[in-house]
Design an enzyme around this catalytic site. Structure first.
Site, mmCIF file in Angstrom:
data_model
loop_
_atom_site.group_PDB
_atom_site.id
_atom_site.type_symbol
_atom_site.label_atom_id
_atom_site.label_comp_id
_atom_site.label_asym_id
_atom_site.label_seq_id
_atom_site.Cartn_x
_atom_site.Cartn_y
_atom_site.Cartn_z
ATOM 1 N N ARG A 1 8.035 5.941 13.815
ATOM 2 C CA ARG A 1 8.721 6.142 15.099
ATOM 3 C C ARG A 1 7.867 5.732 16.293
ATOM 4 N NH1 ARG A 1 13.091 9.436 14.318
ATOM 5 N NH2 ARG A 1 13.167 9.896 16.538
ATOM 6 N N TRP B 1 5.499 6.418 20.958
ATOM 7 C CA TRP B 1 5.868 5.049 21.325
ATOM 8 C C TRP B 1 6.052 5.105 22.824
ATOM 9 C CZ3 TRP B 1 10.029 2.263 23.442
ATOM 10 C CH2 TRP B 1 9.999 0.879 23.216
ATOM 11 N N LYS C 1 12.787 -11.150 10.558
ATOM 12 C CA LYS C 1 11.731 -10.507 9.762
ATOM 13 C C LYS C 1 10.425 -11.254 9.934
ATOM 14 C CE LYS C 1 13.131 -7.809 8.854
ATOM 15 N NZ LYS C 1 14.183 -6.826 8.861
ATOM 16 N N CYS D 1 9.170 8.071 19.451
ATOM 17 C CA CYS D 1 8.170 9.118 19.218
ATOM 18 C C CYS D 1 8.622 10.030 18.075
ATOM 19 C CB CYS D 1 7.915 9.992 20.437
ATOM 20 S SG CYS D 1 7.413 9.087 21.888
ATOM 21 N N HIS E 1 22.185 -29.431 17.912
ATOM 22 C CA HIS E 1 22.633 -29.264 19.298
ATOM 23 C C HIS E 1 21.515 -28.762 20.203
ATOM 24 C CE1 HIS E 1 26.731 -30.251 18.313
ATOM 25 N NE2 HIS E 1 26.714 -29.381 17.325
ATOM 26 N N GLU F 1 18.476 -13.112 9.894
ATOM 27 C CA GLU F 1 17.668 -11.989 9.418
ATOM 28 C C GLU F 1 16.293 -12.478 8.940
ATOM 29 O OE1 GLU F 1 17.523 -9.015 9.699
ATOM 30 O OE2 GLU F 1 16.340 -8.250 8.048
ATOM 31 N N ASN G 1 10.053 14.145 22.410
ATOM 32 C CA ASN G 1 10.632 12.838 22.090
ATOM 33 C C ASN G 1 11.862 12.674 22.956
ATOM 34 O OD1 ASN G 1 11.617 10.480 20.849
ATOM 35 N ND2 ASN G 1 12.754 11.689 19.342
ATOM 36 N N GLY G 2 11.912 11.596 23.732
ATOM 37 C CA GLY G 2 13.066 11.365 24.598
ATOM 38 C C GLY G 2 12.596 10.869 25.946
ATOM 39 N N LYS H 1 10.357 1.932 14.704
ATOM 40 C CA LYS H 1 11.496 1.800 13.807
ATOM 41 C C LYS H 1 12.791 2.254 14.450
ATOM 42 C CE LYS H 1 12.825 1.924 9.125
ATOM 43 N NZ LYS H 1 12.856 0.441 9.122
ATOM 44 N N GLU I 1 8.875 -10.756 13.385
ATOM 45 C CA GLU I 1 8.529 -9.347 13.602
ATOM 46 C C GLU I 1 7.186 -8.979 12.976
ATOM 47 O OE1 GLU I 1 11.339 -6.804 11.601
ATOM 48 O OE2 GLU I 1 10.992 -5.146 12.970
HETATM 49 O O1 M6R Z 1 18.190 2.109 13.099
HETATM 50 P P1 M6R Z 1 18.969 0.884 13.406
HETATM 51 O O2 M6R Z 1 19.518 0.220 12.207
HETATM 52 O O3 M6R Z 1 20.057 1.121 14.418
HETATM 53 O O4 M6R Z 1 17.923 -0.110 14.077
HETATM 54 C C1 M6R Z 1 18.325 -1.310 14.672
HETATM 55 C C2 M6R Z 1 17.144 -2.226 14.915
HETATM 56 O O5 M6R Z 1 16.263 -1.648 15.833
HETATM 57 C C3 M6R Z 1 16.381 -2.550 13.633
HETATM 58 O O6 M6R Z 1 17.235 -3.081 12.670
HETATM 59 C C4 M6R Z 1 15.261 -3.573 13.900
HETATM 60 O O7 M6R Z 1 15.811 -4.790 14.282
HETATM 61 C C5 M6R Z 1 14.400 -3.717 12.637
HETATM 62 N N1 M6R Z 1 13.109 -3.134 12.851
HETATM 63 C C6 M6R Z 1 14.166 -5.118 12.227
HETATM 64 O O8 M6R Z 1 13.414 -5.169 11.043
#
Ligand code: M6R
Length: 602
Positions: free
Chosen positions: A27, A73, A481, A2, A500, A477, A99-100, A597, A484
């Site tokens: 957020r 969120w 991506k 949030c 495997h 990675e 937020n929390g 994020k 996601e």
């Molecule tokens: O803020 P952070 O780097 O700790 O976040 C970690 C993950 O939540 C973040 O990298 C997430 O996997 C990304 N949204 C992927 O694109």
């Protein structure tokens, strides 16, 4: 999770709150709301959906020079209008954004219900305005009531509250970020600086236990006992333009394209006389370290794998651990263990927990983060910044590249200090090539065929990404991506692992993206060919001069460079591939469903 904002000062508040919320939507974007106070009652406007949906429900902007706002969120309760913040007490005199997570909300709610309070939402937050209202009745003073309410809460919170008839904002934090912005004629409070970067660059990073009272012409910070607290004023060096989309359709595309600048910033001043150098880290700073544990999540974990491989190659005992699994995977830790938290936001709960556990067992901590003043930066013994500038797209792009480069430099710095370690023998060549990396990224951006390839493959059944060594972390990675932002099934593997098990899934409908770096990539070629012989199209992702290019069905080419950096260029190609595939599939690229994020819950 949030994002919260508050504003008080001259002129109207609503537009500032709404544009601030737009800059906080990374957020969370399940619901949005604002409350504005103008001396004739607290006016709350909120709805499920994004800030744009909230704006479309407002015929005109509510009038008032002070207010609070929230973008959500969901944690407690689905993303409905009722669960949207701000929440109020029954009389609608007190409005709160939060937020929390309030751990003891069940118990507090039951107590309040026994006193006659009725609740309208499923949220944990709603207890806060009710508590403040209850204590106002009994104590008779709002500031004391807020203090008492906050003392009652267990869990994490950054809150901002306004009260009918008071030209004042109250706020407090514990475990969730809160920054105070200081402009000439207005004050702001927000979860993050981009919320008010258009107005001011002067900020105070608040600490846990701080309670803030904002009047139109003054602010006060105290501890929970009411004692005055002094906090330094910092100036952030992010340009307001960094926080907008500029000419690009999406933040993600902008952030991919700003990687050359981000990388130049990450590198600047950090190579000194052929060695890696970091501000604030003196020579010999790591002399006592015998084990390094990288802890991170998601994309940051993949960047940590990159750094981990380099550090192991330098002969340093290294573990790269998923922060969410730290309690079961960490093994022995002592005062010679350096735990490196890799976290863009500096607020990821899993990563913060891992660091707290490691330090409670005697480890020393170092945060590698993008956000000055973040919890990771403040709690760790030392902090290094990746200097990527604000990243708004939920999919991490430029911060991955900046993390990987910063970590690569850090590994050489650590290896230089540890007596038995051996910094890379060819580090001069490696550093020379690093200086060219921003230019090479530009070349990739100018010459990429990623859009054409996305068009060719975007309706496939599955997508596999393989790689060996540095290519392995890039493959993971690339797959993260892709899934996601496209919502398509994508998996990354170490090249040798394909046979495997995952090979059973490979068909002519599952392109395999084979990442190689020009180093020891024979395995990637062999395994890619095995997949190809089962019908899968193979896309080679790496430099021109490699035997895989001759057998692959397509090639995403990157400039020749030192093998340590080639993976980062391959990753830019994969970022673009994901972006274009998601665009063809009409996905909400910057705000993928169910994600946010900054993941501040476990
Ligand atoms: O803020 P952070 O780097 O700790 O976040 C970690 C993950 O939540 C973040 O990298 C997430 O996997 C990304 N949204 C992927 O694109």
């Amino acid at each position: 999770m949030c994002g919260i904002i508050a504003r008080i000062g001259q002129g109207e508040a609503a537009d500032t709150l709404l544009s601030g919320l737009e800059n906080l939507e990374y957020r969370g974007y399940d619901s949005a709301g604002i409350a504005v106070q103008n001396g004739s009652g607290v006016k709350v406007h909120k709805c499920s959906g994004e800030v744009a949906d909230l704006k479309s429900t407002l015929d005109s902007r509510p009038h008032g020079n002070m207010g609070i706002g929230h973008t959500r969120w969901s944690t407690h309760g689905p993303p409905t209008d009722e669960n949207a913040h701000p929440h109020t007490d029954m009389a609608r005199n007190v409005a709160v954004v939060h937020n929390g997570v309030i751990d003891n909300y069940d118990e507090l709610r039951a107590d309040l219900q026994a006193k006659g309070h009725e609740f309208e939402s499923d949220t944990d937050t709603e207890v806060i305005p009710h508590l403040i209202a209850e204590y106002r009745e009994t104590i008779g003073d709002t500031e004391a009531a807020v203090r008492r309410a906050v003392e009652t809460l267990e869990g994490s919170y950054a809150i901002a509250a306004i009260v009918d008839g008071e030209e004042r904002v109250y706020a407090a934090r514990k475990g969730s970020p809160l920054v105070l912005g200081l402009d000439d004629e207005e004050w702001f409070l927000a979860s993050d600086v981009p919320a008010f970067l258009d107005h001011t660059e002067d900020v105070i990073y608040l600490e846990d236990g701080d309670l803030v009272v904002l009047d139109p012409d003054a602010y006060r910070i105290t501890d929970l006992a009411g004692n005055p607290v002094e906090r330094p004023v910092d100036t952030v060096d992010w340009d307001p333009e960094d926080a907008g989309k500029g000419e690009y359709d999406h933040y993600m595309l902008k952030e991919i394209h700003t990687q050359p600048t981000a990388l130049s910033n990450a590198i600047e001043g950090r190579i000194d006389d052929g060695d890696a150098a970091f501000e604030d880290l003196s020579d010999g700073a790591f002399a006592d370290v015998d084990t390094v544990q990288f802890v991170a999540c998601g994309t940051s974990y993949h960047a940590a794998m990159y750094g981990g491989q380099l550090l192991r190659t330098a002969g340093v005992r290294t573990e790269v651990l998923r922060a969410s699994e730290y309690d079961v995977t960490s093994g022995p830790v002592d005062e010679n263990t350096l735990v490196v938290a890799v976290t863009q936001s500096g607020e990821t709960a899993d990563t913060l927990d891992a660091v707290r556990e490691a330090t409670s067992r005697g480890a020393r901590s170092l945060a590698v983060t993008n956000v000055v003043g973040s919890t990771a930066a403040r709690e760790a013994d030392d902090a290094i910044y990746i200097r990527a500038g604000p990243e708004v797209g939920v999919a991490a792009t430029k911060t991955y590249s900046s993390q990987a480069v910063t970590l690569a430099l850090l590994t050489q710095r650590i290896a230089a200090d540890i007596p038995d370690a051996t910094p890379a023998a060819d580090r001069e060549a490696m550093f020379d090539a690093l200086a060219d990396l921003p230019r090479h990224v530009e070349t990739v951006l100018e010459t990429t065929d990623a859009e054409a390839l996305a068009r060719e493959y975007f309706d496939s059944e599955s997508y596999f990404f393989i790689g060996n060594g540095f290519g392995h972390s890039v493959a993971l990675e690339g797959a993260l991506k892709f899934k996601e932002i496209t919502y398509e099934h994508a998996e990354g593997f170490a090249s040798g692992e394909l046979k495997h098990g995952p090979l059973a899934l490979v068909t002519e409908e599952s392109p395999v993206f084979a990442v190689y770096t020009g180093g020891d990539d024979e395995k990637t070629k062999t395994n890619a060919i095995e997949a190809q012989s089962r019908g899968a199209p193979i896309v080679a992702v790496g430099p021109e001069d490699h035997p895989l290019v001759d057998v692959a069905d397509a090639h995403l080419s990157v400039p020749d460079t030192h093998p340590v950096w080639a993976g980062l260029l391959a990753n830019v190609q994969l970022q673009l591939l994901s972006y274009h595939a998601a665009k063809l599939l009409d996905r909400p690229i910057d705000k993928p469903r169910n994600l946010a994020k900054s993941v501040t819950v476990e």
